[in-house]
Design a protein around this motif. Structure first.
Motif, PDB file in Angstrom:
ATOM      1  N   ARG A  67       0.846  -1.200   0.000  1.00 53.20           N
ATOM      2  CA  ARG A  67       0.000   0.000   0.000  1.00 53.20           C
ATOM      3  C   ARG A  67       0.877   1.244   0.000  1.00 53.20           C
ATOM      4  O   ARG A  67       1.905   1.295   0.681  1.00 53.20           O
ATOM      5  CB  ARG A  67      -0.885   0.048   1.246  1.00 53.20           C
ATOM      6  CG  ARG A  67      -1.897  -1.060   1.382  1.00 53.20           C
ATOM      7  CD  ARG A  67      -2.762  -0.802   2.614  1.00 53.20           C
ATOM      8  NE  ARG A  67      -3.590  -1.956   2.927  1.00 53.20           N
ATOM      9  CZ  ARG A  67      -4.821  -2.126   2.459  1.00 53.20           C
ATOM     10  NH1 ARG A  67      -5.344  -1.206   1.663  1.00 53.20           N
ATOM     11  NH2 ARG A  67      -5.527  -3.203   2.782  1.00 53.20           N
ATOM     12  N   VAL A  77      -8.496   2.250   5.582  1.00 51.81           N
ATOM     13  CA  VAL A  77      -7.784   1.037   5.181  1.00 51.81           C
ATOM     14  C   VAL A  77      -8.469  -0.136   5.855  1.00 51.81           C
ATOM     15  O   VAL A  77      -8.767  -0.085   7.057  1.00 51.81           O
ATOM     16  CB  VAL A  77      -6.297   1.094   5.599  1.00 51.81           C
ATOM     17  CG1 VAL A  77      -5.619  -0.242   5.335  1.00 51.81           C
ATOM     18  CG2 VAL A  77      -5.564   2.213   4.870  1.00 51.81           C
ATOM     19  N   GLU A  87       1.382  -7.144   5.356  1.00 53.30           N
ATOM     20  CA  GLU A  87       1.382  -6.128   4.308  1.00 53.30           C
ATOM     21  C   GLU A  87       2.654  -5.304   4.377  1.00 53.30           C
ATOM     22  O   GLU A  87       3.256  -5.149   5.439  1.00 53.30           O
ATOM     23  CB  GLU A  87       0.170  -5.197   4.444  1.00 53.30           C
ATOM     24  CG  GLU A  87      -1.167  -5.875   4.223  1.00 53.30           C
ATOM     25  CD  GLU A  87      -2.307  -4.881   4.019  1.00 53.30           C
ATOM     26  OE1 GLU A  87      -3.433  -5.334   3.746  1.00 53.30           O
ATOM     27  OE2 GLU A  87      -2.075  -3.648   4.121  1.00 53.30           O
ATOM     28  N   TRP A  93       3.767  -1.408   3.647  1.00 56.01           N
ATOM     29  CA  TRP A  93       3.268  -0.049   3.442  1.00 56.01           C
ATOM     30  C   TRP A  93       4.424   0.856   3.036  1.00 56.01           C
ATOM     31  O   TRP A  93       5.494   0.811   3.648  1.00 56.01           O
ATOM     32  CB  TRP A  93       2.633   0.505   4.717  1.00 56.01           C
ATOM     33  CG  TRP A  93       1.291  -0.089   5.067  1.00 56.01           C
ATOM     34  CD1 TRP A  93       0.762  -1.261   4.619  1.00 56.01           C
ATOM     35  CD2 TRP A  93       0.321   0.476   5.952  1.00 56.01           C
ATOM     36  NE1 TRP A  93      -0.482  -1.474   5.173  1.00 56.01           N
ATOM     37  CE2 TRP A  93      -0.774  -0.414   5.999  1.00 56.01           C
ATOM     38  CE3 TRP A  93       0.275   1.632   6.714  1.00 56.01           C
ATOM     39  CZ2 TRP A  93      -1.903  -0.177   6.777  1.00 56.01           C
ATOM     40  CZ3 TRP A  93      -0.845   1.880   7.495  1.00 56.01           C
ATOM     41  CH2 TRP A  93      -1.929   0.980   7.528  1.00 56.01           C
TER      42      TRP A  93
END
Length: 295
Positions: free
Chosen positions: A176, A205, A213, A215
């Motif tokens: 992301r 989010v 994840e 970022w």
């Protein structure tokens, strides 16, 4: 805890709010939009304290509690020589191995455990802790007075922890981009995440419980980014390896102006809604917060 404050002539806190009651109009006067800096440095609530120590090793826990001020800390003996700041811990616990710094950057909300060895300082001398980003009186933080010799059998182990998470890029289900930039908010200046000011009713989010994840935190100016719920590891800065002080499990990291910092984490623990935000107090108060929904 290190903080900075400005005080009025009567000793009260001088805060440049647009609304002196702090209950109506958000924000601060225009010269302070980037964050409020005081002119008095406080450590554990006291201005420029002097603390007595033995000529031995001490473990110090450092927290930057300032609204917006960044510190680059340095310990300097009476002879002008720097003492090592041996980092053993980050925001959320021990490092895998110690990291030695001569100068230690500390952004708002960051925490560090460091070991300082006063054994080579002369009894009666002062070791000054200074901020290399400060000017005038704000260059001084505090001092340690070495008052006596002492037996010290302590040491800093080569291995500190074997429990740090070993997340890999290949574990991540997505990458992301999160942009932290200035913008307009309610007709005035604001600080935005992904182009939007904070809305407590909006989930910005959404992640699945247990997902890993990556970022990418992209900043226009210094933004100490803080995630609630989870700790993370720093993977890179502008595509290059992390800096020495990025080691360990963290929950706050400060991208420098124009920088993109990659972090990796697993969203475990509990489902629910949590915040992530800039920890510059004026930035977050003027819109730079967002909601993370774990489902």
């Amino acid at each position: 805890m290190i903080t900075d404050r400005a005080f009025a002539d009567d000793g009260s806190l001088a805060y440049p709010a647009l609304d002196p009651t702090l209950r109506g109009r958000p924000g601060v006067r225009e010269p302070c939009l980037g964050g409020v800096l005081g002119d008095v440095i406080l450590v554990n609530g006291g201005p420029w304290p002097v603390h007595e120590v033995d000529a031995a090793r001490y473990r110090l826990r450092v927290l930057n509690g300032s609204n917006a001020r960044h510190y680059v800390l340095e310990a300097v003996g009476a002879d002008g020589r720097r003492l090592d700041l041996v980092q053993i811990g980050a925001d959320q616990g021990l490092l895998a191995a110690p990291v030695t710094h001569h100068r230690l950057p500390v952004a708002p909300a960051e925490r560090y455990d460091v070991v300082v060895d006063f054994s080579h300082a002369e009894v009666g001398s002062l070791v000054r802790v200074v901020n290399r980003l400060g000017t005038g009186r704000t260059r001084d933080v505090m001092a340690f007075r070495v008052v006596r010799k002492a037996r010290d059998d302590s040491r800093v182990p080569r291995t500190l922890s074997t429990d740090l998470p070993a997340w890999r890029r290949s574990d991540a289900v997505r990458v992301r981009d999160c942009a932290f930039r200035a913008g307009r908010m309610r007709g005035g200046h604001g600080w935005l995440i992904g182009g939007l000011p904070f809305d407590p009713a909006r989930s910005d989010v959404t992640v699945d419980l247990g997902d890993v994840e990556v970022w990418r935190l992209i900043a226009d100016v210094h933004h100490p980014v803080h995630l609630h719920l989870v700790g993370f590891r720093v993977l890179s800065r502008n595509g290059r390896p992390p800096l020495a002080h990025d080691a360990g499990l963290k929950d706050t990291v400060s991208p420098r102006p124009g920088e993109a910092v990659e972090i990796i984490t697993r969203f475990d623990g509990c489902r629910g809604r949590y915040l992530f935000h800039c920890h510059n107090a004026e930035h977050e108060d003027m819109g730079m917060m967002a909601n993370l929904e774990v489902v």
